[in-house]
Each structure stands twice: as C-alpha cells, then as structure tokens.
Motif scaffolding. Structure first.
Motif, PDB file in Angstrom:
ATOM      1  N   PRO A  19     -17.949 -10.488 -12.040  1.00  0.00           N
ATOM      2  CA  PRO A  19     -17.478 -12.206 -12.737  1.00  0.00           C
ATOM      3  C   PRO A  19     -16.450 -12.928 -12.110  1.00  0.00           C
ATOM      4  O   PRO A  19     -15.235 -11.967 -10.944  1.00  0.00           O
ATOM      5  N   ALA A  20     -16.026 -13.624 -11.625  1.00  0.00           N
ATOM      6  CA  ALA A  20     -15.474 -14.938 -11.251  1.00  0.00           C
ATOM      7  C   ALA A  20     -14.197 -13.788 -11.258  1.00  0.00           C
ATOM      8  O   ALA A  20     -12.947 -13.937 -10.046  1.00  0.00           O
ATOM      9  N   GLU A  21     -13.266 -13.904 -12.219  1.00  0.00           N
ATOM     10  CA  GLU A  21     -12.376 -13.173 -12.775  1.00  0.00           C
ATOM     11  C   GLU A  21     -11.881 -12.115 -12.650  1.00  0.00           C
ATOM     12  O   GLU A  21     -10.775 -12.483 -11.858  1.00  0.00           O
ATOM     13  N   GLN A  22     -12.954 -11.531 -11.826  1.00  0.00           N
ATOM     14  CA  GLN A  22     -12.474  -9.695 -11.452  1.00  0.00           C
ATOM     15  C   GLN A  22     -12.890  -9.762 -10.068  1.00  0.00           C
ATOM     16  O   GLN A  22     -12.230  -8.729  -9.753  1.00  0.00           O
ATOM     17  N   ARG A  23     -13.279 -10.204  -9.660  1.00  0.00           N
ATOM     18  CA  ARG A  23     -13.497 -10.612  -8.103  1.00  0.00           C
ATOM     19  C   ARG A  23     -12.249 -11.102  -7.763  1.00  0.00           C
ATOM     20  O   ARG A  23     -11.099 -10.577  -6.902  1.00  0.00           O
ATOM     21  N   LYS A  24     -10.953 -12.430  -8.345  1.00  0.00           N
ATOM     22  CA  LYS A  24     -10.184 -12.822  -8.291  1.00  0.00           C
ATOM     23  C   LYS A  24      -9.250 -12.040  -7.861  1.00  0.00           C
ATOM     24  O   LYS A  24      -8.641 -11.294  -7.530  1.00  0.00           O
ATOM     25  N   LYS A  25      -9.323 -11.076  -9.032  1.00  0.00           N
ATOM     26  CA  LYS A  25      -8.317  -9.899  -9.011  1.00  0.00           C
ATOM     27  C   LYS A  25      -8.935  -8.524  -8.448  1.00  0.00           C
ATOM     28  O   LYS A  25      -7.279  -8.460  -7.444  1.00  0.00           O
ATOM     29  N   GLU A  54      -7.670  -2.712 -14.771  1.00  0.00           N
ATOM     30  CA  GLU A  54      -6.893  -3.681 -15.002  1.00  0.00           C
ATOM     31  C   GLU A  54      -8.208  -4.603 -14.382  1.00  0.00           C
ATOM     32  O   GLU A  54      -8.551  -5.724 -14.652  1.00  0.00           O
ATOM     33  N   GLY A  57     -10.408  -5.225 -17.140  1.00  0.00           N
ATOM     34  CA  GLY A  57     -10.480  -5.719 -18.452  1.00  0.00           C
ATOM     35  C   GLY A  57      -9.565  -4.915 -18.986  1.00  0.00           C
ATOM     36  O   GLY A  57      -9.944  -5.445 -20.084  1.00  0.00           O
ATOM     37  N   THR A  60      -4.542  -4.375 -18.972  1.00  0.00           N
ATOM     38  CA  THR A  60      -3.655  -5.379 -19.023  1.00  0.00           C
ATOM     39  C   THR A  60      -2.320  -5.591 -17.082  1.00  0.00           C
ATOM     40  O   THR A  60      -1.820  -4.310 -17.154  1.00  0.00           O
TER      41      THR A  60
END
Length: 75
Positions: A19-25, A54, A57, A60
C-alpha cells in the motif's frame, strides 16, 4: 553491506504489493540506509528486522527507539 543487498533483504520480508503508506516507509528507510552505507556503516540484522516490522505496521518508530535504547543504554 551494499545498498542493493539491504534493499533486497528488506523487500524479501515484505509483501509484493505494498500500500502507498508502506511504500513511502520503504522508500524512506531505503534512503536512510543509503546514507548509512555512504558513511561506511553497516546495519545489523536486528535493525533490518525492526525496519521490516515498522514498514509492515507491526511496530512504530518509537518501538524501534525503545528497543535500541534498551539494547545499547543497558550496557
């Protein structure tokens, strides 16, 4: 350790479609690891496992900080 190897080790611990959030991380961690490598530093397997958790997810960045504080400040 080469950045490509680090990137591969991180990617093998992650799902193929992020997902976008994981890709960003993942991009942020890859950049940070590249900076470490540029300074001649090697990232431990323990740290790579924390990074994967992390990104997924499961923990943190505060959990990473607590883990590292416990590991290195208790010496």
């Amino acid at each position: 350790m080469k950045l490509g190897i680090l990137r591969e080790r991180i990617n093998t611990g992650l799902k193929k479609e992020l997902p976008a959030e994981q890709r960003k991380k993942l991009e942020a961690w890859t950049f940070a690891l590249g900076l470490c490598e540029g300074q001649g530093l090697e990232v431990s397997n323990d740290m790579l496992e924390l990074i994967i958790q992390e990104i997924n997810g499961e923990i943190t960045t505060e959990d990473i900080k607590k883990h590292l504080d416990k590991k290195y400040l208790s010496r």
